[in-house]
Design a protein around this motif. Structure first.
Motif, PDB file in Angstrom:
ATOM      1  N   MET A   1       0.835  -1.201   0.000  1.00  0.00           N
ATOM      2  CA  MET A   1       0.000   0.000   0.000  1.00  0.00           C
ATOM      3  C   MET A   1       0.870   1.251   0.000  1.00  0.00           C
ATOM      4  SD  MET A   1      -3.100  -0.738   2.668  1.00  0.00           S
ATOM      5  CE  MET A   1      -3.905  -2.332   2.749  1.00  0.00           C
ATOM      6  N   ARG A   2       1.924   1.226   0.789  1.00  0.00           N
ATOM      7  CA  ARG A   2       2.829   2.379   0.842  1.00  0.00           C
ATOM      8  C   ARG A   2       3.539   2.573  -0.498  1.00  0.00           C
ATOM      9  NH1 ARG A   2       3.084   0.349   6.251  1.00  0.00           N
ATOM     10  NH2 ARG A   2       4.748  -1.157   5.781  1.00  0.00           N
ATOM     11  N   GLU A   3       3.899   1.465  -1.138  1.00  0.00           N
ATOM     12  CA  GLU A   3       4.540   1.545  -2.454  1.00  0.00           C
ATOM     13  C   GLU A   3       3.584   2.115  -3.499  1.00  0.00           C
ATOM     14  OE1 GLU A   3       5.817  -2.382  -3.309  1.00  0.00           O
ATOM     15  OE2 GLU A   3       7.406  -2.400  -1.782  1.00  0.00           O
ATOM     16  N   ILE A   4       2.324   1.692  -3.440  1.00  0.00           N
ATOM     17  CA  ILE A   4       1.329   2.184  -4.397  1.00  0.00           C
ATOM     18  C   ILE A   4       1.133   3.689  -4.224  1.00  0.00           C
ATOM     19  CG2 ILE A   4      -1.130   2.121  -5.008  1.00  0.00           C
ATOM     20  CD1 ILE A   4      -1.023  -0.904  -4.233  1.00  0.00           C
ATOM     21  N   ALA A   5       1.042   4.148  -2.978  1.00  0.00           N
ATOM     22  CA  ALA A   5       0.844   5.578  -2.720  1.00  0.00           C
ATOM     23  C   ALA A   5       1.990   6.402  -3.308  1.00  0.00           C
ATOM     24  CB  ALA A   5       0.722   5.823  -1.221  1.00  0.00           C
ATOM     25  N   LYS A   6       3.213   5.907  -3.153  1.00  0.00           N
ATOM     26  CA  LYS A   6       4.382   6.623  -3.692  1.00  0.00           C
ATOM     27  C   LYS A   6       4.403   6.571  -5.210  1.00  0.00           C
ATOM     28  CE  LYS A   6       7.375   5.812   0.326  1.00  0.00           C
ATOM     29  NZ  LYS A   6       8.605   5.111   0.805  1.00  0.00           N
ATOM     30  N   ASP A   7       4.040   5.407  -5.767  1.00  0.00           N
ATOM     31  CA  ASP A   7       4.130   5.218  -7.212  1.00  0.00           C
ATOM     32  C   ASP A   7       3.064   6.018  -7.963  1.00  0.00           C
ATOM     33  OD1 ASP A   7       5.545   3.670  -9.327  1.00  0.00           O
ATOM     34  OD2 ASP A   7       3.510   2.968  -9.744  1.00  0.00           O
ATOM     35  N   MET A   8       1.870   6.116  -7.406  1.00  0.00           N
ATOM     36  CA  MET A   8       0.780   6.818  -8.088  1.00  0.00           C
ATOM     37  C   MET A   8       0.941   8.334  -8.052  1.00  0.00           C
ATOM     38  SD  MET A   8      -2.793   4.845  -7.186  1.00  0.00           S
ATOM     39  CE  MET A   8      -3.718   6.107  -8.066  1.00  0.00           C
ATOM     40  N   ALA A   9       1.589   8.837  -7.006  1.00  0.00           N
ATOM     41  CA  ALA A   9       1.727  10.291  -6.850  1.00  0.00           C
ATOM     42  C   ALA A   9       2.557  10.861  -7.999  1.00  0.00           C
ATOM     43  CB  ALA A   9       2.385  10.605  -5.510  1.00  0.00           C
ATOM     44  N   CYS A  10       2.030  11.895  -8.635  1.00  0.00           N
ATOM     45  CA  CYS A  10       2.732  12.531  -9.747  1.00  0.00           C
ATOM     46  C   CYS A  10       2.282  13.982  -9.849  1.00  0.00           C
ATOM     47  CB  CYS A  10       2.485  11.773 -11.054  1.00  0.00           C
ATOM     48  SG  CYS A  10       0.733  11.596 -11.491  1.00  0.00           S
ATOM     49  N   GLU A  11       2.725  14.661 -10.879  1.00  0.00           N
ATOM     50  CA  GLU A  11       2.470  16.099 -10.986  1.00  0.00           C
ATOM     51  C   GLU A  11       0.982  16.441 -10.916  1.00  0.00           C
ATOM     52  OE1 GLU A  11       3.225  19.789 -14.142  1.00  0.00           O
ATOM     53  OE2 GLU A  11       3.946  17.770 -14.594  1.00  0.00           O
ATOM     54  N   ASN A  12       0.141  15.623 -11.529  1.00  0.00           N
ATOM     55  CA  ASN A  12      -1.284  15.947 -11.615  1.00  0.00           C
ATOM     56  C   ASN A  12      -2.176  15.154 -10.659  1.00  0.00           C
ATOM     57  OD1 ASN A  12      -1.546  17.870 -14.032  1.00  0.00           O
ATOM     58  ND2 ASN A  12      -0.199  16.249 -14.809  1.00  0.00           N
ATOM     59  N   ILE A  13      -1.590  14.211  -9.916  1.00  0.00           N
ATOM     60  CA  ILE A  13      -2.385  13.392  -8.995  1.00  0.00           C
ATOM     61  C   ILE A  13      -1.786  13.460  -7.598  1.00  0.00           C
ATOM     62  CG2 ILE A  13      -3.339  11.110  -8.503  1.00  0.00           C
ATOM     63  CD1 ILE A  13      -2.945  10.390 -11.446  1.00  0.00           C
ATOM     64  N   GLU A  14      -2.581  13.922  -6.648  1.00  0.00           N
ATOM     65  CA  GLU A  14      -2.178  13.893  -5.235  1.00  0.00           C
ATOM     66  C   GLU A  14      -2.675  12.579  -4.642  1.00  0.00           C
ATOM     67  OE1 GLU A  14      -2.908  16.341  -1.027  1.00  0.00           O
ATOM     68  OE2 GLU A  14      -4.062  16.850  -2.832  1.00  0.00           O
ATOM     69  N   VAL A  15      -1.820  11.871  -3.926  1.00  0.00           N
ATOM     70  CA  VAL A  15      -2.194  10.591  -3.339  1.00  0.00           C
ATOM     71  C   VAL A  15      -1.912  10.628  -1.845  1.00  0.00           C
ATOM     72  CG1 VAL A  15      -1.868   8.092  -3.370  1.00  0.00           C
ATOM     73  CG2 VAL A  15      -1.659   9.397  -5.494  1.00  0.00           C
ATOM     74  N   ILE A  16      -2.914  10.263  -1.050  1.00  0.00           N
ATOM     75  CA  ILE A  16      -2.782  10.256   0.403  1.00  0.00           C
ATOM     76  C   ILE A  16      -3.073   8.853   0.918  1.00  0.00           C
ATOM     77  CG2 ILE A  16      -3.698  11.155   2.575  1.00  0.00           C
ATOM     78  CD1 ILE A  16      -4.451  13.710   1.046  1.00  0.00           C
ATOM     79  N   LEU A  17      -2.102   8.286   1.639  1.00  0.00           N
ATOM     80  CA  LEU A  17      -2.330   7.018   2.332  1.00  0.00           C
ATOM     81  C   LEU A  17      -2.868   7.360   3.718  1.00  0.00           C
ATOM     82  CD1 LEU A  17      -2.129   3.943   2.304  1.00  0.00           C
ATOM     83  CD2 LEU A  17       0.219   4.155   3.154  1.00  0.00           C
ATOM     84  N   SER A  18      -4.124   7.077   3.913  1.00  0.00           N
ATOM     85  CA  SER A  18      -4.834   7.533   5.106  1.00  0.00           C
ATOM     86  C   SER A  18      -4.519   6.685   6.339  1.00  0.00           C
ATOM     87  CB  SER A  18      -6.346   7.502   4.848  1.00  0.00           C
ATOM     88  OG  SER A  18      -7.075   7.766   6.030  1.00  0.00           O
ATOM     89  N   GLU A  19      -4.391   7.351   7.473  1.00  0.00           N
ATOM     90  CA  GLU A  19      -4.254   6.664   8.752  1.00  0.00           C
ATOM     91  C   GLU A  19      -5.619   6.334   9.349  1.00  0.00           C
ATOM     92  OE1 GLU A  19      -1.922   9.210  11.212  1.00  0.00           O
ATOM     93  OE2 GLU A  19      -0.068   8.884  10.086  1.00  0.00           O
TER      94      GLU A  19
END
Length: 306
Positions: free
Chosen positions: A161-179
């Motif tokens: 899940m942590r890897e996916i959050a880092k991988d998806m994040a890019c210039e046009n997409i903000e990605v938050i792994l929620s606690e």
């Protein structure tokens, strides 16, 4: 990572477009004229605020044609399509695939997890306002594109899940792994449900929510009712959701509408059950009066909306 996106509409199409632009390995699972147009011309993204359009090549195929094993399946369909989507997920998923539902309907991840106990299925939601303008082209109403997802229990969070959050994040997409995805998904729901209900009830566009009037006031009251229901469900918030959601609607293109409105006006299936009637049912279950939701639900029932 390899991404398969089920649903190529406003949500899935937007993610597929910008993930592809960011160099990710993405395949859209689509069908019909939309798929034909993407194959022929690429996928287009048009901005409502200035009508600039960009076309890029994007991989797309039918579910029957997909032969790879994705690391991540992004489920971007409407809530009413979940039953027919389950066999699609079953066909695509491998042993280590993460299934990530990004829907308007609250609690979808938990329901999907029961269907796929062998897979990792977090809960997720997305902030985006977009729709299919024409086959092969997505119309983007606002600049926000934010994905929030997470495990329902802290101890269930995985390294992937942590890897996916880092991988998806890019210039046009903000990605938050929620606690606390239960809270954060309800924060999103406190926007999408009230604006859909008020938009349909008042026949309103974003412009009506950006100024004082009936639609804006109904929107605010519906948010407070979601907050009251959430408190009864044991969910507490860290911010004023009325203020937060007014800030979200403020920069939208004035003519923007919600997907539920567009579906109802077009005589199509809509998410009215999950966004309206389910809230009324939950209010009764938890003993929370929701007069504004009940008023809207009564009118929609009279109009035969399902």
């Amino acid at each position: 990572m390899k991404y398969a996106i089920i649903g190529a509409g406003g949500t899935g199409g937007s993610l597929g477009f910008f993930l592809t632009k960011a160099g990710k390995d993405v395949t859209l699972i689509a069908r019909g004229k939309h798929l034909e147009a993407i194959r022929k011309n690429g996928l287009g993204m048009e901005r409502l605020w200035d009508h600039k359009r960009e076309m890029i090549p994007v991989k797309a195929c039918t579910v029957e044609e997909y032969s790879d094993t994705p690391d991540v399946i992004l489920v971007c369909v409407k809530g009413y399509s979940m039953t027919e989507t389950i066999p699609v997920i079953r066909k695509l998923a491998g042993k280590y695939t993460v299934g990530l539902p990004i829907l308007n309907i609250y609690g979808t991840g938990g329901k999907l997890q029961k269907e796929f106990p062998e897979l990792t299925v977090p809960d997720g939601c997305i902030y985006v306002s977009a729709n299919i303008l024409e086959p092969g082209v997505i119309l983007r109403h606002g600049k926000i594109l934010r994905v929030v997802f997470g495990a329902r229990k802290p101890e269930e969070e995985t390294e992937k899940m942590r890897e996916i959050a880092k991988d998806m994040a890019c210039e046009n997409i903000e990605v938050i792994l929620s606690e606390d995805i239960r809270r954060d998904a309800m924060v999103k729901f406190s926007y999408v449900s009230p604006i859909g209900v008020a938009g349909l009830y008042c026949n309103a566009t974003a412009a009506d929510f950006q100024k004082d009037g009936e639609a804006r006031e109904m929107f605010k009251v519906l948010i407070t009712e979601i907050v009251a229901l959430s408190h009864a469900m044991g969910i507490e918030f860290q911010e004023d959701l009325v203020e937060r959601n007014l800030k979200i609607v403020a920069p939208l293109a004035p003519e923007a509408t919600t997907s539920m409105q567009r579906d109802v006006y077009a005589g199509k299936k809509s998410e009215i059950d999950g966004l309206v009637y389910e809230i009324v049912r939950l209010g009764k279950e938890y003993g929370v009066p929701l007069p504004e939701y009940e008023k809207a639900a009564a009118r929609f029932h009279e109009q035969g909306l399902k």
